[in-house]
Design a protein around this motif. Structure first.
Motif, PDB file in Angstrom:
ATOM      1  N   ALA A  68       4.541   7.699  18.198  1.00 53.44           N
ATOM      2  CA  ALA A  68       5.960   7.871  18.536  1.00 53.44           C
ATOM      3  C   ALA A  68       6.798   6.722  17.984  1.00 53.44           C
ATOM      4  CB  ALA A  68       6.121   7.968  20.052  1.00 53.44           C
ATOM      5  N   GLU A  69       6.225   5.510  17.938  1.00 54.52           N
ATOM      6  CA  GLU A  69       6.971   4.346  17.444  1.00 54.52           C
ATOM      7  C   GLU A  69       7.364   4.532  15.988  1.00 54.52           C
ATOM      8  OE1 GLU A  69       4.139   4.213  19.064  1.00 54.52           O
ATOM      9  OE2 GLU A  69       4.646   3.214  20.959  1.00 54.52           O
ATOM     10  N   PHE A  70       6.482   5.145  15.198  1.00 53.64           N
ATOM     11  CA  PHE A  70       6.812   5.356  13.793  1.00 53.64           C
ATOM     12  C   PHE A  70       8.027   6.264  13.646  1.00 53.64           C
ATOM     13  CE2 PHE A  70       6.505   8.496  10.371  1.00 53.64           C
ATOM     14  CZ  PHE A  70       6.767   7.675   9.288  1.00 53.64           C
ATOM     15  N   TRP A  71       8.060   7.365  14.379  1.00 53.85           N
ATOM     16  CA  TRP A  71       9.171   8.305  14.248  1.00 53.85           C
ATOM     17  C   TRP A  71      10.466   7.702  14.779  1.00 53.85           C
ATOM     18  CZ3 TRP A  71       8.511  11.935  10.925  1.00 53.85           C
ATOM     19  CH2 TRP A  71       7.225  12.411  10.674  1.00 53.85           C
ATOM     20  N   GLU A  72      10.356   6.838  15.768  1.00 55.49           N
ATOM     21  CA  GLU A  72      11.544   6.123  16.224  1.00 55.49           C
ATOM     22  C   GLU A  72      12.060   5.191  15.124  1.00 55.49           C
ATOM     23  OE1 GLU A  72      12.811   2.744  19.556  1.00 55.49           O
ATOM     24  OE2 GLU A  72      10.813   3.667  19.616  1.00 55.49           O
ATOM     25  N   ALA A  73      11.128   4.474  14.481  1.00 47.58           N
ATOM     26  CA  ALA A  73      11.516   3.570  13.397  1.00 47.58           C
ATOM     27  C   ALA A  73      12.118   4.337  12.230  1.00 47.58           C
ATOM     28  CB  ALA A  73      10.301   2.764  12.936  1.00 47.58           C
ATOM     29  N   LEU A  74      11.484   5.458  11.868  1.00 50.79           N
ATOM     30  CA  LEU A  74      11.996   6.267  10.762  1.00 50.79           C
ATOM     31  C   LEU A  74      13.375   6.815  11.088  1.00 50.79           C
ATOM     32  CD1 LEU A  74      11.401   7.486   7.977  1.00 50.79           C
ATOM     33  CD2 LEU A  74      10.412   9.466   9.154  1.00 50.79           C
ATOM     34  N   ILE A 217      18.039  -7.014  14.071  1.00 50.80           N
ATOM     35  CA  ILE A 217      19.013  -6.802  15.131  1.00 50.80           C
ATOM     36  C   ILE A 217      18.277  -6.561  16.443  1.00 50.80           C
ATOM     37  CG2 ILE A 217      20.975  -5.417  15.894  1.00 50.80           C
ATOM     38  CD1 ILE A 217      21.315  -4.594  12.922  1.00 50.80           C
ATOM     39  N   ASN A 218      18.189  -7.599  17.278  1.00 48.79           N
ATOM     40  CA  ASN A 218      17.563  -7.490  18.597  1.00 48.79           C
ATOM     41  C   ASN A 218      16.171  -6.855  18.529  1.00 48.79           C
ATOM     42  OD1 ASN A 218      19.875  -8.573  19.839  1.00 48.79           O
ATOM     43  ND2 ASN A 218      20.837  -6.554  19.922  1.00 48.79           N
ATOM     44  N   GLN A 219      15.442  -7.163  17.455  1.00 52.90           N
ATOM     45  CA  GLN A 219      14.097  -6.638  17.271  1.00 52.90           C
ATOM     46  C   GLN A 219      14.064  -5.109  17.384  1.00 52.90           C
ATOM     47  OE1 GLN A 219      11.413  -8.726  19.931  1.00 52.90           O
ATOM     48  NE2 GLN A 219      11.606 -10.627  18.770  1.00 52.90           N
ATOM     49  N   GLN A 220      15.134  -4.464  16.882  1.00 58.86           N
ATOM     50  CA  GLN A 220      15.207  -3.003  16.933  1.00 58.86           C
ATOM     51  C   GLN A 220      14.181  -2.396  15.991  1.00 58.86           C
ATOM     52  OE1 GLN A 220      18.962  -1.330  15.718  1.00 58.86           O
ATOM     53  NE2 GLN A 220      18.687   0.503  16.971  1.00 58.86           N
ATOM     54  N   ASN A 221      13.461  -1.409  16.488  1.00 59.80           N
ATOM     55  CA  ASN A 221      12.402  -0.793  15.702  1.00 59.80           C
ATOM     56  C   ASN A 221      12.974  -0.064  14.491  1.00 59.80           C
ATOM     57  OD1 ASN A 221       9.858  -0.017  14.977  1.00 59.80           O
ATOM     58  ND2 ASN A 221       9.632   1.563  16.535  1.00 59.80           N
ATOM     59  N   SER A 222      12.426  -0.330  13.314  1.00 63.26           N
ATOM     60  CA  SER A 222      12.839   0.324  12.072  1.00 63.26           C
ATOM     61  C   SER A 222      11.723   0.125  11.054  1.00 63.26           C
ATOM     62  CB  SER A 222      14.149  -0.278  11.548  1.00 63.26           C
ATOM     63  OG  SER A 222      13.955  -1.642  11.173  1.00 63.26           O
ATOM     64  N   ILE A 223      11.857   0.764   9.914  1.00 66.78           N
ATOM     65  CA  ILE A 223      10.839   0.611   8.869  1.00 66.78           C
ATOM     66  C   ILE A 223      10.787  -0.839   8.390  1.00 66.78           C
ATOM     67  CG2 ILE A 223      10.118   1.337   6.568  1.00 66.78           C
ATOM     68  CD1 ILE A 223       9.735   3.479   8.671  1.00 66.78           C
ATOM     69  N   GLY A 224      11.960  -1.443   8.180  1.00 69.72           N
ATOM     70  CA  GLY A 224      11.988  -2.835   7.747  1.00 69.72           C
ATOM     71  C   GLY A 224      11.405  -3.773   8.787  1.00 69.72           C
ATOM     72  N   TRP A 225      11.679  -3.494  10.069  1.00 66.77           N
ATOM     73  CA  TRP A 225      11.114  -4.304  11.147  1.00 66.77           C
ATOM     74  C   TRP A 225       9.595  -4.186  11.160  1.00 66.77           C
ATOM     75  CZ3 TRP A 225      11.298  -8.069  14.451  1.00 66.77           C
ATOM     76  CH2 TRP A 225      10.526  -8.054  15.605  1.00 66.77           C
ATOM     77  N   LEU A 240       0.781  -2.274   3.746  1.00 66.57           N
ATOM     78  CA  LEU A 240       0.679  -1.321   2.645  1.00 66.57           C
ATOM     79  C   LEU A 240       0.946   0.102   3.104  1.00 66.57           C
ATOM     80  CD1 LEU A 240      -2.390  -2.734   0.677  1.00 66.57           C
ATOM     81  CD2 LEU A 240       0.007  -2.727  -0.031  1.00 66.57           C
ATOM     82  N   ALA A 241       0.581   0.426   4.340  1.00 63.50           N
ATOM     83  CA  ALA A 241       0.869   1.760   4.865  1.00 63.50           C
ATOM     84  C   ALA A 241       2.378   2.004   4.897  1.00 63.50           C
ATOM     85  CB  ALA A 241       0.267   1.927   6.257  1.00 63.50           C
ATOM     86  N   TYR A 242       3.140   1.012   5.344  1.00 57.90           N
ATOM     87  CA  TYR A 242       4.593   1.179   5.398  1.00 57.90           C
ATOM     88  C   TYR A 242       5.222   1.106   4.011  1.00 57.90           C
ATOM     89  CZ  TYR A 242       5.208   1.608  10.390  1.00 57.90           C
ATOM     90  OH  TYR A 242       5.210   2.093  11.677  1.00 57.90           O
ATOM     91  N   VAL A 243       4.618   0.388   3.092  1.00 56.23           N
ATOM     92  CA  VAL A 243       5.086   0.421   1.708  1.00 56.23           C
ATOM     93  C   VAL A 243       4.950   1.836   1.151  1.00 56.23           C
ATOM     94  CG1 VAL A 243       4.550  -0.340  -0.638  1.00 56.23           C
ATOM     95  CG2 VAL A 243       4.693  -2.020   1.206  1.00 56.23           C
ATOM     96  N   LEU A 244       3.835   2.491   1.448  1.00 58.11           N
ATOM     97  CA  LEU A 244       3.645   3.873   1.009  1.00 58.11           C
ATOM     98  C   LEU A 244       4.662   4.804   1.659  1.00 58.11           C
ATOM     99  CD1 LEU A 244      -0.259   4.220   1.007  1.00 58.11           C
ATOM    100  CD2 LEU A 244       1.260   3.986  -0.959  1.00 58.11           C
ATOM    101  N   ILE A 245       5.003   4.546   2.909  1.00 58.43           N
ATOM    102  CA  ILE A 245       6.007   5.365   3.587  1.00 58.43           C
ATOM    103  C   ILE A 245       7.368   5.225   2.906  1.00 58.43           C
ATOM    104  CG2 ILE A 245       7.328   5.565   5.730  1.00 58.43           C
ATOM    105  CD1 ILE A 245       4.648   4.823   7.171  1.00 58.43           C
ATOM    106  N   VAL A 246       7.751   3.992   2.591  1.00 62.98           N
ATOM    107  CA  VAL A 246       9.019   3.760   1.888  1.00 62.98           C
ATOM    108  C   VAL A 246       9.005   4.477   0.539  1.00 62.98           C
ATOM    109  CG1 VAL A 246      10.470   1.997   0.803  1.00 62.98           C
ATOM    110  CG2 VAL A 246       9.451   1.572   3.045  1.00 62.98           C
ATOM    111  N   LEU A 247       7.887   4.410  -0.164  1.00 59.49           N
ATOM    112  CA  LEU A 247       7.762   5.076  -1.451  1.00 59.49           C
ATOM    113  C   LEU A 247       7.886   6.589  -1.296  1.00 59.49           C
ATOM    114  CD1 LEU A 247       7.082   5.002  -4.500  1.00 59.49           C
ATOM    115  CD2 LEU A 247       4.667   5.040  -3.854  1.00 59.49           C
ATOM    116  N   CYS A 248       7.238   7.151  -0.290  1.00 60.73           N
ATOM    117  CA  CYS A 248       7.268   8.607  -0.084  1.00 60.73           C
ATOM    118  C   CYS A 248       8.671   9.093   0.246  1.00 60.73           C
ATOM    119  CB  CYS A 248       6.293   9.002   1.012  1.00 60.73           C
ATOM    120  SG  CYS A 248       4.558   8.869   0.538  1.00 60.73           S
ATOM    121  N   VAL A 249       9.395   8.348   1.084  1.00 61.26           N
ATOM    122  CA  VAL A 249      10.772   8.737   1.397  1.00 61.26           C
ATOM    123  C   VAL A 249      11.625   8.721   0.131  1.00 61.26           C
ATOM    124  CG1 VAL A 249      12.856   8.073   2.650  1.00 61.26           C
ATOM    125  CG2 VAL A 249      10.643   7.979   3.790  1.00 61.26           C
ATOM    126  N   GLY A 250      11.459   7.680  -0.680  1.00 61.08           N
ATOM    127  CA  GLY A 250      12.204   7.617  -1.931  1.00 61.08           C
ATOM    128  C   GLY A 250      11.886   8.775  -2.858  1.00 61.08           C
TER     129      GLY A 250
END
Length: 273
Positions: A68-74, A217-225, A240-250
């Motif tokens: 759930a944390e991932f989808w909140e960050a996304l 920003i107040n440790q708000q959950n996001s991909i960059g965080w 690296l998992a989140y790097v792949l996520i950023v790549l896939c979104v792009g």
């Protein structure tokens, strides 16, 4: 009814063939990248805890996207991306129309727009944080500065290449003022404008990723965080998992813009149907 179903089969087969012809090169490229990545890991160039292979990162990727944390960050990241891009679109369109409408303005700031496109977005963050502090406004400010010049440049180039015959036809039809732009100029400039939108999104996405890494920003959950946290805890698999996520979104957004570009070109008769 049976003859109609038979006539539909060739169409379905053509669509399937078209989808496969567009998909298999991408799948082959992914396979080559994964194989090369694994080969580098096996070579021992870096320790496995620093550079894990796809056999470790891909399972971690599946674990992350099932949380759930991932989808909140996304959700937070995509909200920022779409909001910033919408603001950049409004500013870029207004600037592009103004520059093409008033020639002295184009002479005055045309080179400035081009110069802004070449500036790395990260350069603006110290100034943005000075203006807005540690806030989302600082991120939006940099996204707009990064994306709006490309959008304005794409619209300006598209308008510059509108056929003179179309302009004369519009005058003969009595198109004036707002109608001249909404019914003639902007539709005719769409192919080049979509290219500007695609480039503007690329700048907006890069600016956002830099912003989320720098402006916490107040440790708000996001991909960059999540990227920042993985770096701080030396979690190379998560990083690296989140790097792949950023790549896939792009890549997904690029596919959307490519589809829009092909659709517009088919409508204008400059691409195969």
């Amino acid at each position: 009814m049976a003859p109609q179903r038979q006539s539909d089969r060739p169409t379905a087969a053509r669509v399937a063939a078209r989808v496969w012809s567009a998909t298999w090169p991408k799948l082959a490229a992914v396979a080559i990248v994964l194989a090369a990545w694994q080969a580098v890991v096996w070579s021992g160039w870096r320790p496995v805890y620093v550079l894990p292979g796809p056999d470790q990162v891909l399972p971690r990727l599946l674990t992350e996207i099932s949380s759930a944390e991932f989808w909140e960050a996304l959700g937070v990241t995509m909200r920022r991306a779409l909001t910033g891009f919408a603001l950049a679109l409004a500013v870029g369109v207004a600037l592009g129309l103004a520059v093409t409408r008033f020639k002295p303005l184009r002479v005055a700031i045309g080179s400035l727009i081009t110069g802004l496109q070449t500036m790395p977005s990260i350069v603006w963050f110290p100034f943005a944080m000075l203006l807005y502090g540690i806030s989302e406004s600082a991120i939006m400010f940099v996204i707009v500065l990064g994306a709006a010049p490309s959008i304005a440049g794409g619209l300006t180039s598209g308008i510059d290449y509108v056929s003179p015959q179309l302009l004369r036809a519009g005058q003969a039809m009595g198109l004036r003022g707002v109608q001249h732009y909404t019914l003639l100029i902007v539709p005719a400039a769409l192919p080049m404008f979509v290219t500007g939108l695609k480039q503007g999104w690329a700048f907006a996405w890069r600016s956002l990723m830099a912003g989320e890494l720098l402006v916490i920003i107040n440790q708000q959950n996001s991909i960059g965080w999540a990227l920042s946290q993985a770096r701080q805890f030396n979690d190379s698999e998560g990083l690296l998992a989140y790097v792949l996520i950023v790549l896939c979104v792009g890549i997904l957004i690029d596919v959307f813009f490519s589809w829009a570009d092909r659709s517009i070109r088919r409508r204008w008769g400059v691409a195969p149907s």
